[in-house]
Design an enzyme around this catalytic site. Structure first.
Site, short mmCIF file in Angstrom:
data_model
loop_
_atom_site.label_atom_id
_atom_site.label_comp_id
_atom_site.label_asym_id
_atom_site.label_seq_id
_atom_site.Cartn_x
_atom_site.Cartn_y
_atom_site.Cartn_z
N LYS A 35 -70.74 -2.29 -15.34
CA LYS A 35 -71.47 -1.73 -14.21
C LYS A 35 -70.76 -1.36 -13.12
O LYS A 35 -69.30 -1.40 -13.21
CB LYS A 35 -72.38 -2.86 -13.76
CG LYS A 35 -71.21 -4.21 -13.14
CD LYS A 35 -72.23 -5.47 -12.95
CE LYS A 35 -71.15 -6.52 -12.58
NZ LYS A 35 -71.95 -7.74 -11.93
N TYR A 254 -51.63 3.33 14.78
CA TYR A 254 -52.62 3.09 15.73
C TYR A 254 -52.62 1.63 16.31
O TYR A 254 -51.97 0.73 15.63
CB TYR A 254 -53.97 3.17 14.87
CG TYR A 254 -54.55 4.57 14.75
CD1 TYR A 254 -54.76 5.44 15.78
CD2 TYR A 254 -54.82 4.94 13.33
CE1 TYR A 254 -55.34 6.75 15.36
CE2 TYR A 254 -55.31 6.29 12.89
CZ TYR A 254 -55.46 7.07 14.12
OH TYR A 254 -55.83 8.42 13.98
#
Length: 359
Positions: A35, A254
């Site tokens: 899946k 950042y």
């Protein structure tokens, strides 16, 4: 042009891991769980790499249809079953075996008009309290299914273990006893997921449903696939696109979260959270450059990460950077990112080039 970010998939590892599972549960049939795009490895690719699987399991009807259209002939169980009449009819048309877990699904199934009985599974809620029917509801559902000529008989029964990876927790023993009471001693049962089939002999019933094991990853906290004797299928890689020298006190990335405490040779690798590398990976998370572990520094950006190459002076632009896989277990990276390896594998994005190899 060489793609910046790539996932190298060792197809021989699929066969190795499947053989490992077969040896761990020699008396059980194997329903390979593929899946969620085979946990990020490619749905059709995984199915074709596992020709010895006795059956496959997917989550949704659409996934099963994709497999049938690709020519996959094995039995295919749909773990969520169907949610409406169209899903039920599509399941019947494509020879899928939906898992029945609610009275709503039974009501739809009673109205199914088909000349060929459809295979289904019945889901018992043995204590996870997610999908499935418990106690009297389960018993009534079993009787209803037994009376339906449109359903292939006998109907196999499955359950799911909530805590099989915690071997010192009593939950699994309680669930196994509960399932035994509901299902009885006779029939075709499926209990064991990856952790269940490894740690609980009673979960190795007629069918086992390995998922994460197929991809070379351990289901147990604090352990890695290679420690279990498995081989990682996916190795996530990128390359260095810049190398620069920073001074003591320079801030990186950042927010300037990382401050250089020494003169630092920094490398930039072309991979980030836009490729599926976890944004929450902390400073110190290891990557491999020229076979040596070097630490991530600063925040993960959308397209890039920064690494400290000071202790790897030979590294240069163009070098391969391994984020996880061969030589660097994904389980370890998951710990640094405060997540689980399932999430990392499933989150690899479409812009990562998938490359099949046979090591």
């Amino acid at each position: 042009m060489v793609p910046a970010a790539r996932a190298v998939l060792d197809m021989a590892a699929f066969a190795h891991n499947f053989a490992w599972i077969r040896a761990a549960a020699p008396d059980s049939k194997i329903m390979a769980v593929i899946k969620a795009n085979a946990y990020g490895h490619g749905l059709i690719r995984a199915a074709r790499a596992l020709p010895a699987a006795d059956a496959f399991a997917v989550a949704r009807v659409e996934e099963g249809i994709v497999l049938r259209q690709a020519g996959i002939a094995q039995r295919i169980a749909v773990l969520q079953g169907y949610g409406d009449e169209e899903g039920m009819r599509l399941s019947a048309r494509h020879g899928l075996e939906p898992v029945i877990h609610s009275g709503f699904q039974l009501d739809l199934l009673e109205r199914l008009d088909t000349s060929v009985p459809m295979g289904v599974w019945l889901k018992a809620d043995s204590g996870m309290h997610r999908l499935g029917l418990a106690d009297e509801e389960f018993a009534r559902a079993r009787l209803r299914l037994a009376r339906m000529p449109q359903v292939r008989q006998p109907v196999p029964v499955m359950t799911h273990l909530a805590n099989a990876d915690a071997t010192d927790d009593p939950t699994t023993e309680i669930q196994l006893r509960c399932f035994g009471r509901m299902a009885g001693g006779r029939g075709e049962f499926s209990i064991g997921n990856s952790a269940g089939l490894m740690a609980w002999a009673a979960a190795r019933s007629a069918w086992v449903r390995p998922g994460i094991l197929l991809y070379g990853v351990s289901p147990f906290p604090g352990r890695s696939g290679p420690e279990e004797g498995l081989m990682p299928v996916m190795t996530l890689q990128s390359r260095l696109i810049a190398v620069k020298q920073l001074k003591t006190g320079d801030a990186v990335g950042y927010g300037g979260d990382f401050i250089c405490r020494r003169p630092t040779r920094m490398g930039i690798a072309a991979i980030g959270y836009g490729d599926g590398y976890p944004r929450r990976a902390a400073t110190g998370t290891p990557v491999l450059v020229r076979g040596r572990r070097v630490p991530l520094i600063g925040r993960v950006s959308m397209d890039m990460i920064s690494v400290d190459l000071t202790d790897c002076p030979s590294a240069e632009i163009g070098d391969t950077v391994t984020l996880w896989g061969q030589g660097l277990p994904v389980e370890e990276i998951a710990l640094h990112a405060d997540t689980i390896p399932y999430v990392l594998l499933c989150n690899v994005t479409q812009r990562v080039n998938m490359v099949e190899t046979v090591a």
